[in-house]
Design a protein around this motif. Structure first.
Motif, PDB file in Angstrom:
ATOM      1  N   GLY A 496      45.459  39.916  29.820  1.00 56.84           N
ATOM      2  CA  GLY A 496      45.408  39.227  28.540  1.00 56.84           C
ATOM      3  C   GLY A 496      44.051  38.591  28.329  1.00 56.84           C
ATOM      4  N   GLN A 497      43.951  37.760  27.302  1.00 58.42           N
ATOM      5  CA  GLN A 497      42.683  37.108  27.010  1.00 58.42           C
ATOM      6  C   GLN A 497      42.224  36.289  28.210  1.00 58.42           C
ATOM      7  OE1 GLN A 497      42.729  34.178  23.871  1.00 58.42           O
ATOM      8  NE2 GLN A 497      40.604  34.526  23.368  1.00 58.42           N
ATOM      9  N   ARG A 498      41.019  36.580  28.680  1.00 62.23           N
ATOM     10  CA  ARG A 498      40.407  35.923  29.827  1.00 62.23           C
ATOM     11  C   ARG A 498      41.248  36.060  31.100  1.00 62.23           C
ATOM     12  NH1 ARG A 498      37.226  30.477  28.237  1.00 62.23           N
ATOM     13  NH2 ARG A 498      36.198  31.136  30.167  1.00 62.23           N
ATOM     14  N   GLY A 499      42.156  37.042  31.131  1.00 63.81           N
ATOM     15  CA  GLY A 499      42.944  37.300  32.325  1.00 63.81           C
ATOM     16  C   GLY A 499      43.968  36.241  32.632  1.00 63.81           C
ATOM     17  N   ARG A 500      44.479  35.562  31.619  1.00 60.69           N
ATOM     18  CA  ARG A 500      45.369  34.434  31.856  1.00 60.69           C
ATOM     19  C   ARG A 500      46.787  34.826  32.241  1.00 60.69           C
ATOM     20  NH1 ARG A 500      43.122  30.284  27.145  1.00 60.69           N
ATOM     21  NH2 ARG A 500      41.252  29.669  28.284  1.00 60.69           N
ATOM     22  N   ASN A 501      47.073  36.126  32.314  1.00 60.60           N
ATOM     23  CA  ASN A 501      48.391  36.528  32.803  1.00 60.60           C
ATOM     24  C   ASN A 501      48.404  36.721  34.315  1.00 60.60           C
ATOM     25  OD1 ASN A 501      46.663  38.694  32.321  1.00 60.60           O
ATOM     26  ND2 ASN A 501      48.336  40.149  32.072  1.00 60.60           N
ATOM     27  N   ILE A 502      47.300  36.372  34.993  1.00 57.05           N
ATOM     28  CA  ILE A 502      47.278  36.314  36.455  1.00 57.05           C
ATOM     29  C   ILE A 502      46.696  34.957  36.851  1.00 57.05           C
ATOM     30  CG2 ILE A 502      47.091  38.807  36.776  1.00 57.05           C
ATOM     31  CD1 ILE A 502      44.123  38.477  37.211  1.00 57.05           C
ATOM     32  N   SER A 503      46.857  34.588  38.119  1.00 61.64           N
ATOM     33  CA  SER A 503      46.437  33.254  38.564  1.00 61.64           C
ATOM     34  C   SER A 503      44.914  33.141  38.636  1.00 61.64           C
ATOM     35  CB  SER A 503      47.040  32.957  39.937  1.00 61.64           C
ATOM     36  OG  SER A 503      46.412  33.749  40.938  1.00 61.64           O
ATOM     37  N   MET A 504      44.436  31.898  38.696  1.00 60.76           N
ATOM     38  CA  MET A 504      43.006  31.654  38.801  1.00 60.76           C
ATOM     39  C   MET A 504      42.437  32.282  40.073  1.00 60.76           C
ATOM     40  SD  MET A 504      40.163  30.440  37.687  1.00 60.76           S
ATOM     41  CE  MET A 504      40.523  29.260  36.378  1.00 60.76           C
ATOM     42  N   GLY A 505      43.161  32.143  41.190  1.00 58.64           N
ATOM     43  CA  GLY A 505      42.691  32.739  42.432  1.00 58.64           C
ATOM     44  C   GLY A 505      42.597  34.243  42.344  1.00 58.64           C
ATOM     45  N   GLN A 506      43.573  34.877  41.697  1.00 58.66           N
ATOM     46  CA  GLN A 506      43.545  36.324  41.535  1.00 58.66           C
ATOM     47  C   GLN A 506      42.401  36.761  40.636  1.00 58.66           C
ATOM     48  OE1 GLN A 506      47.573  36.770  40.105  1.00 58.66           O
ATOM     49  NE2 GLN A 506      48.371  37.319  42.137  1.00 58.66           N
ATOM     50  N   ARG A 507      42.130  35.969  39.610  1.00 54.69           N
ATOM     51  CA  ARG A 507      40.981  36.273  38.755  1.00 54.69           C
ATOM     52  C   ARG A 507      39.687  36.231  39.559  1.00 54.69           C
ATOM     53  NH1 ARG A 507      41.867  31.987  34.117  1.00 54.69           N
ATOM     54  NH2 ARG A 507      44.027  31.750  34.723  1.00 54.69           N
ATOM     55  N   GLN A 508      39.587  35.227  40.450  1.00 57.68           N
ATOM     56  CA  GLN A 508      38.378  35.092  41.239  1.00 57.68           C
ATOM     57  C   GLN A 508      38.213  36.265  42.202  1.00 57.68           C
ATOM     58  OE1 GLN A 508      35.412  34.048  41.054  1.00 57.68           O
ATOM     59  NE2 GLN A 508      35.779  31.851  41.251  1.00 57.68           N
ATOM     60  N   LEU A 509      39.315  36.726  42.764  1.00 55.68           N
ATOM     61  CA  LEU A 509      39.249  37.876  43.658  1.00 55.68           C
ATOM     62  C   LEU A 509      38.761  39.125  42.910  1.00 55.68           C
ATOM     63  CD1 LEU A 509      42.541  37.410  45.721  1.00 55.68           C
ATOM     64  CD2 LEU A 509      40.201  37.015  46.491  1.00 55.68           C
ATOM     65  N   ILE A 510      39.217  39.288  41.679  1.00 56.06           N
ATOM     66  CA  ILE A 510      38.760  40.424  40.879  1.00 56.06           C
ATOM     67  C   ILE A 510      37.269  40.308  40.596  1.00 56.06           C
ATOM     68  CG2 ILE A 510      38.943  41.526  38.605  1.00 56.06           C
ATOM     69  CD1 ILE A 510      41.923  40.939  38.673  1.00 56.06           C
ATOM     70  N   SER A 511      36.797  39.091  40.356  1.00 55.96           N
ATOM     71  CA  SER A 511      35.363  38.912  40.110  1.00 55.96           C
ATOM     72  C   SER A 511      34.554  39.217  41.369  1.00 55.96           C
ATOM     73  CB  SER A 511      35.085  37.493  39.612  1.00 55.96           C
ATOM     74  OG  SER A 511      35.241  36.541  40.651  1.00 55.96           O
ATOM     75  N   PHE A 512      35.115  38.921  42.556  1.00 62.52           N
ATOM     76  CA  PHE A 512      34.464  39.303  43.805  1.00 62.52           C
ATOM     77  C   PHE A 512      34.358  40.821  43.905  1.00 62.52           C
ATOM     78  CE2 PHE A 512      34.993  35.011  45.351  1.00 62.52           C
ATOM     79  CZ  PHE A 512      33.964  34.870  46.262  1.00 62.52           C
ATOM     80  N   ALA A 513      35.453  41.491  43.596  1.00 63.53           N
ATOM     81  CA  ALA A 513      35.442  42.959  43.647  1.00 63.53           C
ATOM     82  C   ALA A 513      34.442  43.522  42.641  1.00 63.53           C
ATOM     83  CB  ALA A 513      36.848  43.492  43.364  1.00 63.53           C
ATOM     84  N   ARG A 514      34.354  42.903  41.484  1.00 61.06           N
ATOM     85  CA  ARG A 514      33.395  43.340  40.460  1.00 61.06           C
ATOM     86  C   ARG A 514      31.972  43.251  40.991  1.00 61.06           C
ATOM     87  NH1 ARG A 514      33.313  39.725  35.202  1.00 61.06           N
ATOM     88  NH2 ARG A 514      35.219  40.873  34.698  1.00 61.06           N
TER      89      ARG A 514
END
Length: 621
Positions: A496-514
């Motif tokens: 969703g918008q800014r990835g708010r359908n997943i947790s903050m920690g999960q968003r950060q992990l995706i940014s690490f992978a990016r």
């Protein structure tokens, strides 16, 4: 953790009026030749469609002028009982009516299509420009006002473009009717046109009031949109603070001001309609009284009388339409000024002529006597000199406002230094292309920004050529693969918008992978583990060792335990380097870092006050 003040002034030259000012509205209603010329520049690529549309509009206007004359001729033929003449007149009338319908459709269709194409070009140019404008400009510009430019002002311009050819047709029709009236019967024509001075006088009185009304409406609309955007963007904080009722009252006030202003502007727009209708009635009365007496006296035939009545009816229709078109033109001039004000925002961070690409250079970052401030009068960094060597992991620590984030922002050339140099791979960042600089430097911020799309698309955001295997390998390296596979659609899960359908920690992990899949030579982490729980952080610390291997890294961390293995730790305070060295070295020296590390029970900033006795630190930084 960001150290950029929300109200930071721009570092470099700014447009004469900021997007938050009302200067653009002060010229509301004034025909600006420069704005009109730039409009024409956008019409240039569509010249063929523009010419065809104008020709079609002119022909349709000419047919409208001819229709009353056709009707008058038919009435004369009927009165004279001339059957053949009446038949020919009716056939010509049918041909004229068919031509009108055909060319009116062509003109309207092409005008609408042309307006859509031009607006598409303008939106694309504005969007492209916003991708390049410097962060110093974005720091001081409200999102709501930017959206008002991209939406409301562009819509006002679209309305003008869609009606522009119609205005030309109305003007040609007005001139044509005037000529026909005067050539058909000069005396009656002059009497009919005696209402024009009254119309001109009324418009002269109406115009200044309308300008003021439209300007107030534009300001009120911008303020309401700005408040709405701010509350939507900050809805989480609003709900946390239970500010819904208060914010509603505050917005209600702005919405009421906007409502009152829009009603006033609408009233000023509509006041001309009954005025023109009243003048139409006066002109009609003149034709009926004077023309009727002339018909009874035998000096004027019935056909001419009918022709004049029809022309009077049609004469004031383009007058009414032109009055409305003038209002639209006023809005378009103001909108155009504001749109071009955006397009003209200077891009202070850009490739200079002859900029080189960073290729096959050592992965180093160096600061040479750097002084910098978002406001040049209030420097944040003071004479910073720092060398980050190839494959070295350097941690930046210090209290809020000490300049950590400013240092990494300068390394990526988000801002220009006031004094000194920032070098990447031995090259001044001002001498290399921004694309190559971005390809060599990867960043992971405290609050990751994920875009609408799939998880795979977000991981591949920096490197579109990465394969699915590359994406999965990067996700596994940062311990993101397992939680991704637990999602309903795995890597195809829509965020969703800014990835708010997943947790903050999960968003950060995706940014690490990016960041990992982009494979940069230099990696910068700004409080990248601040929003991750302790269990996840343990996995991240292991992944970081793999991520850091073979790369030059700069890490900002508030939790000192997370950077104890760094090759070098640089301690900043009030924009200056206080001390630097490895964790063991700094612990032995017994300086600020040692005291802060051993006092884990208190916050970093509190310890700065406790250790240094600087009680006014917080207010100064």
């Amino acid at each position: 953790m960001t150290e950029i003040p929300a109200n930071a002034a721009p570092k470099r030259s700014a447009p004469r009026a900021s997007l938050g000012s009302s200067e653009g509205d002060d010229i509301f209603g004034t025909f600006d030749v420069n704005v009109a010329r730039r409009f024409l520049g956008f019409l240039g690529p569509h010249k063929r469609s523009l010419i065809i549309a104008q020709v079609a509009v002119l022909i349709s206007a000419a047919t409208q002028v001819a229709v009353p004359a056709m009707v008058g001729a038919a009435v004369n033929a009927a009165v004279a009982k001339d059957g053949p003449l009446l038949d020919r007149t009716l056939m010509i009338f049918a041909a004229v009516a068919a031509a009108y319908a055909t060319f009116f459709f062509i003109g309207e269709w092409l005008s609408s299509r042309l307006a859509q194409r031009v607006i598409f070009d303008i939106r694309r140019k504005m969007f492209a420009h916003f991708q390049d404008v410097s962060l110093s400009f974005m720091d001081k510009t409200h999102v709501g006002r930017i959206m008002a430019r991209l939406q409301g002002d562009v819509n006002a311009l679209q309305e003008f473009l869609e009606n522009m050819n119609g205005a030309i047709g109305d003007f040609v029709m007005l001139v044509g009717i005037t000529v026909v009236l005067l050539t058909t019967d000069l005396k009656l024509g002059l009497l009919t046109l005696t209402v024009l001075p009254a119309l001109i006088a009324i418009r002269a009185v109406w115009l200044p009031y309308s300008k003021k009304s439209f300007r107030v409406a534009r300001d009120a609309s911008s303020n309401a949109n700005s408040a709405l955007a701010e509350n939507i963007n900050g809805i989480r904080t609003v709900q946390e603070s239970r500010r819904e009722a208060l914010n509603f009252e505050l917005y209600k006030e702005k919405a009421q001001e906007n409502f009152t202003a829009q009603v006033g502007a609408s009233w000023m727009t509509q006041i001309m309609v009954p005025t023109v209708d009243m003048l139409t009635g006066f002109a009609m009365a003149i034709v009926i009284i004077v023309g009727g007496n002339a018909v009874l006296g035998g000096t004027l035939n019935v056909g001419v009388m009918v022709t004049f009545i029809l022309y009077v009816q049609r004469f004031f229709e383009p007058v009414r339409m032109l009055s409305m078109q003038y209002t639209i033109m006023q809005r378009a001039m103001a909108a155009g000024h504001r749109i071009f004000e955006v397009i003209d925002v200077p891009v202070s961070i850009a490739d200079k002529e002859g900029a080189t690409e960073l290729k096959d250079v050592p992965a180093t970052v160096e600061f040479r006597n750097v002084t910098f401030g978002y406001d040049p009068k209030r420097p944040i960094l003071h004479d910073i000199s720092l060398m980050v060597r190839p494959k070295e992991v350097v941690a930046l620590v210090g209290p809020t406002g000490s300049g950590k984030t400013s240092i990494i922002a300068l390394a990526h050339r988000f801002y220009e230094v006031d004094q000194g140099q920032v070098l990447v791979g031995g090259h001044d960042v001002r001498d290399v292309t921004l694309d190559s600089l971005g390809a060599n430097i990867g960043m992971v911020l405290q609050e990751p920004f994920l875009f609408t799309g799939t998880i795979e698309q977000n991981i591949r955001y920096n490197t579109l050529t990465a394969s699915k295997d590359d994406v999965i390998a990067a996700a596994k390296s940062v311990s993101a693969h397992d939680f991704i596979m637990r999602l309903p659609d795995g890597y195809d899960t829509q965020l969703g918008q800014r990835g708010r359908n997943i947790s903050m920690g999960q968003r950060q992990l995706i940014s690490f992978a990016r960041a990992l899949v982009a494979n940069p030579q230099i990696l910068i982490l700004d409080e990248a583990t601040a929003n991750i729980d302790s269990f996840t952080e343990q996995a991240i610390q292991k992944a970081l060792k793999v991520l850091f291997a073979g790369r030059t890294c700069m890490v900002i961390a508030h939790r000192l335990a997370t950077i104890r293995d760094a090759d070098r730790i640089v301690v900043l305070q009030q924009g200056r380097i206080l001390e630097q060295g490895s964790h063991d070295v700094l612990m032995k020296t017994g300086g600020l870092y040692s005291h802060l590390y051993t006092s884990a029970h208190a916050s970093f900033d509190d310890q700065v006050v406790a250790v240094t006795g600087d009680a006014e630190f917080a207010t100064r930084t």
